[in-house]
Scaffold this motif. Structure first.
Motif, PDB file in Angstrom:
ATOM      1  N   GLY A  52       2.386  15.337   4.686  1.00 17.17           N
ATOM      2  CA  GLY A  52       3.142  16.153   3.716  1.00 17.17           C
ATOM      3  C   GLY A  52       4.010  15.229   3.224  1.00 17.17           C
ATOM      4  O   GLY A  52       5.273  15.697   2.706  1.00 17.17           O
ATOM      5  N   THR A  53       4.067  13.977   3.164  1.00 17.61           N
ATOM      6  CA  THR A  53       5.208  13.316   2.402  1.00 17.61           C
ATOM      7  C   THR A  53       4.483  11.861   2.146  1.00 17.61           C
ATOM      8  O   THR A  53       3.198  11.789   1.983  1.00 17.61           O
ATOM      9  CB  THR A  53       6.372  12.876   3.571  1.00 17.61           C
ATOM     10  N   GLU A  63      10.949   7.288   7.620  1.00 16.28           N
ATOM     11  CA  GLU A  63      11.018   6.850   8.887  1.00 16.28           C
ATOM     12  C   GLU A  63      10.463   5.250   8.838  1.00 16.28           C
ATOM     13  O   GLU A  63       9.331   4.941   8.289  1.00 16.28           O
ATOM     14  CB  GLU A  63      10.137   7.545   9.923  1.00 16.28           C
ATOM     15  N   ILE A  64      11.096   4.261   9.534  1.00 13.88           N
ATOM     16  CA  ILE A  64      10.725   2.803   9.381  1.00 13.88           C
ATOM     17  C   ILE A  64      10.589   1.995  10.351  1.00 13.88           C
ATOM     18  O   ILE A  64      11.366   2.071  11.325  1.00 13.88           O
ATOM     19  CB  ILE A  64      11.814   2.484   8.360  1.00 13.88           C
ATOM     20  N   ILE A  94       8.477  14.113  15.466  1.00 15.08           N
ATOM     21  CA  ILE A  94       8.091  12.721  16.164  1.00 15.08           C
ATOM     22  C   ILE A  94       7.051  12.165  15.756  1.00 15.08           C
ATOM     23  O   ILE A  94       6.630  10.838  15.511  1.00 15.08           O
ATOM     24  CB  ILE A  94       8.019  12.902  17.482  1.00 15.08           C
ATOM     25  N   ALA A  95       5.960  13.007  14.644  1.00 15.40           N
ATOM     26  CA  ALA A  95       4.710  12.211  14.402  1.00 15.40           C
ATOM     27  C   ALA A  95       5.000  11.311  13.345  1.00 15.40           C
ATOM     28  O   ALA A  95       4.147  10.462  13.266  1.00 15.40           O
ATOM     29  CB  ALA A  95       3.775  13.629  13.852  1.00 15.40           C
ATOM     30  N   LEU A 138       0.877  -1.184  -0.066  1.00 14.40           N
ATOM     31  CA  LEU A 138       0.012  -0.010  -0.074  1.00 14.40           C
ATOM     32  C   LEU A 138       0.786   1.328   0.106  1.00 14.40           C
ATOM     33  O   LEU A 138       2.137   1.227   0.500  1.00 14.40           O
ATOM     34  CB  LEU A 138      -0.716   0.168   1.284  1.00 14.40           C
ATOM     35  N   GLU A 139       0.726   2.079  -0.788  1.00 14.13           N
ATOM     36  CA  GLU A 139       1.456   3.483  -0.905  1.00 14.13           C
ATOM     37  C   GLU A 139       0.475   4.565  -0.953  1.00 14.13           C
ATOM     38  O   GLU A 139      -0.612   4.479  -1.516  1.00 14.13           O
ATOM     39  CB  GLU A 139       2.600   3.671  -1.775  1.00 14.13           C
TER      40      GLU A 139
END
Length: 324
Positions: A32-33, A193-194, A165-166, A26-27
């Protein structure tokens, strides 16, 4: 009859063991990214609607880019907002990391983020030393608390910004959701972030890339790392920056100690840990403000953290440091 039941049993065993788990992807766009979610599941269930709902709830609680969100109302001095579980978890995580980093991670820099031109309104005010000093009185996560599920500020002008951090927290929320569906193998990525769990569809450890800190807009790989039930977050100032009319460079990482949007000698900080992605996301931001020397000292005291750092040495050369 016994032979029939034996054959039936063997057929059922073969059917169960041959049930193939497939890769689902899924993408889309959030916070905002971009985001990319890969999970290995025999049922081939599509969880897009559920994930969209979770993204909506996180935004409704924590997005400074949505005027009607809880955090936006709080930033506009609304003292009646009752914060939800998402807000509370991010708040208390932030409080912990604020303390651990001696204030180098501080979500109350929001007013300065806006003034330097990196907030929702892209103000980019003319920041004199006096202007910075006047805003620094509103910085300090020890000046804010949650009481009876409401935010209490020492000064109403304090502006919260959890954007650092969100994204990591969003990764955690989606990861927990997948685990609630008994999915043991997945990789969730939001804006770099992963969180990786289990194995890939090839039964190998998840392999992810760390980018080179290119400032010309191009993308290239610095190195790759394998994640084994770990989170990874990368922070850098090589994309989000602006150049003033006078030619001075300002970066999106605001140093909570000084109030200035100036670069440290750290170009990129990638943090890997078995902890939540929100934790490493916040730490990566703190490290960018701390600079290389303080970051290395911090990591040496916190053995559970693994880092890949790209920094500018005293002679101007670009160097790397890793502890794994």
């Amino acid at each position: 009859m016994r032979k029939f039941f034996l054959l039936l049993f063997i057929s059922l065993v073969i059917a169960c063991t041959s049930e193939k788990k497939v890769k689902n992807t899924l993408e889309g766009f959030v916070f905002g990214t971009t985001y990319h979610i890969t999970y290995i599941d025999a049922s081939q269930s599509n969880y897009q609607k559920s994930i969209d709902s979770l993204f909506y709830l996180i935004n409704k609680s924590l997005s400074t880019y949505i005027p009607t969100s809880d955090i936006s109302k709080i930033n506009n001095a609304d003292t009646t907002v009752v914060v939800d579980a998402f807000f509370k978890e991010v708040f208390y995580k932030s409080k912990t990391i604020y303390t651990k980093t001696n204030g180098y991670f501080d979500p109350t820099v929001g007013k300065l983020v806006n003034a330097w031109g990196f907030g929702p309104k892209k103000l980019a005010l003319k920041m004199t030393a006096n202007a910075v000093d006047s805003m620094m009185q509103f910085v300090g996560f020890d000046k804010i608390a949650i009481k009876n599920s409401k935010i209490v500020k020492q000064q109403p002008e304090i502006y919260l910004d959890f954007n650092s951090i969100a994204k990591g927290y969003g990764v955690d929320v989606i990861g927990r959701f997948l685990e609630s569906k008994n999915i043991e193998n997945y990789l969730v990525e939001i804006g770099g972030e992963i969180r990786a769990k289990g194995k890939s569809n090839k039964n190998k450890n998840w392999k992810v890339a760390i980018e080179k800190p290119n400032t010309d807009g191009t993308q290239s790989i610095q190195t790759t790392v394998e994640l084994v039930n770990q989170s990874m977050a990368t922070s850098g100032n090589y994309r989000k920056f602006r150049i003033s009319k006078e030619g001075k460079k300002y970066v999106h990482t605001i140093n909570p100690k000084t109030g200035y949007a100036t670069e440290s000698n750290l170009l990129s900080a990638s943090v890997i840990s078995a902890a939540d992605c929100a934790d490493v996301d916040a730490l990566a931001t703190a490290f960018m403000a701390m600079g290389f020397e303080k970051t290395r000292a911090f990591v040496e005291k916190n053995k559970q953290l693994f880092v890949y750092l790209i920094f500018v040495d005293t002679d101007g050369s670009i160097q790397t440091y890793k502890n794994f």
